[in-house]
Scaffold this motif. Structure first.
Motif, PDB file in Angstrom:
ATOM      1  N   LYS A  53      12.821  -3.431 -33.427  1.00  0.00           N
ATOM      2  CA  LYS A  53      12.407  -4.730 -33.978  1.00  0.00           C
ATOM      3  C   LYS A  53      12.713  -4.845 -35.473  1.00  0.00           C
ATOM      4  CE  LYS A  53       8.993  -6.019 -30.493  1.00  0.00           C
ATOM      5  NZ  LYS A  53      10.009  -6.796 -29.773  1.00  0.00           N
ATOM      6  N   THR A  55      14.331  -6.861 -37.087  1.00  0.00           N
ATOM      7  CA  THR A  55      14.889  -8.157 -36.716  1.00  0.00           C
ATOM      8  C   THR A  55      15.728  -8.787 -37.812  1.00  0.00           C
ATOM      9  OG1 THR A  55      12.847  -8.413 -35.444  1.00  0.00           O
ATOM     10  CG2 THR A  55      14.269 -10.334 -35.615  1.00  0.00           C
ATOM     11  N   ASN A  82      17.968 -10.897 -30.284  1.00  0.00           N
ATOM     12  CA  ASN A  82      17.370 -10.735 -31.608  1.00  0.00           C
ATOM     13  C   ASN A  82      16.958 -12.082 -32.203  1.00  0.00           C
ATOM     14  OD1 ASN A  82      16.752  -8.723 -33.754  1.00  0.00           O
ATOM     15  ND2 ASN A  82      18.133 -10.017 -34.946  1.00  0.00           N
ATOM     16  N   ASN A  85      13.706 -12.919 -30.853  1.00  0.00           N
ATOM     17  CA  ASN A  85      12.650 -12.217 -31.578  1.00  0.00           C
ATOM     18  C   ASN A  85      12.338 -12.924 -32.894  1.00  0.00           C
ATOM     19  OD1 ASN A  85      12.212 -10.234 -29.677  1.00  0.00           O
ATOM     20  ND2 ASN A  85      13.315  -8.627 -30.766  1.00  0.00           N
TER      21      ASN A  85
END
Length: 219
Positions: A53, A55, A82, A85
């Protein structure tokens, strides 16, 4: 592993990925010469960053990667995931924009590799689950699931049944659909696992466990 790659030279990296050693994987790729020029190596690092993560950093790097590898479907796919996310982490004012960017990358990934069913399932899931303001479209999800069924009845059944399971009133219909397809493909692990999940939701734990065990033995 849904992110599995092939090639003996990639086996050590795949092993790190399979054992969830994402930081070690990212560090090992970075030590390899020209890893950014190799889409296979860059993909391993991108997967590690996605699963960690990381990101914002991955989103910035993806902009460069996709310029260098504009026809690589899996890089577009990871970029799309991504972006989703980012949408989840963003404020209400920017979330829809990130989601739509992710949708554009996902559609491009499908166009680059129409045979990759993992990406198609993800696209159907997005259309089914996202709000309309972010690009969600239940009719498009159903259309894509039907198109998948026409080409691949097993995976199409998985897609269609998964859509039905969004509504508790359709659980029995989804189970019947899966059982009909299992008659033709009794050893398909995706169908077995989906039926097991339905049985577990009905508190039929022993039957569910037996199916999960059967799927594990076939995998």
């Amino acid at each position: 592993n849904n992110f599995a790659q092939t090639g003996p030279e990639l086996n050590p990296l795949q092993d790190l990925l399979d054992h969830h050693k994402y930081r070690a994987l990212s560090a090992q790729v970075e030590q390899m010469p020209d890893h950014q020029k190799s889409p296979e190596l860059a993909l391993f690092k991108a997967k590690a960053m996605y699963l960690l993560k990381d990101t914002e950093a991955l989103d910035t790097w993806m902009t460069q990667l996709l310029k260098e590898h504009p026809t690589h479907a899996q890089l577009h796919f990871i970029g799309a995931l991504n972006k989703f996310n980012l949408a989840q982490e963003a404020s209400i004012f920017s979330a829809a924009g990130h989601a739509k960017d992710g949708l554009a990358l996902m559609k491009q990934a499908v166009a680059l590799d129409p045979a990759d069913l993992e990406i198609q399932h993800a696209l159907i899931g997005f259309y089914s689950g996202a709000p309309s303001i972010a690009g969600g479209d239940e009719e498009e999800a159903e259309r894509l699931a039907n198109a998948m069924f026409a080409k691949d009845p097993v995976q199409g059944t998985v897609a269609k049944a998964t859509l039905l399971l969004k509504d508790d009133d359709n659980v029995d219909k989804a189970q019947t659909m899966i059982e009909q397809q299992l008659a033709a493909a009794p050893q398909d692990t995706d169908l077995l696992e989906l039926k097991a999940a339905i049985l577990a939701s009905k508190d039929q734990d022993k039957l569910a466990f037996d199916l999960y065990q059967q799927a594990a033995e076939l995998a």
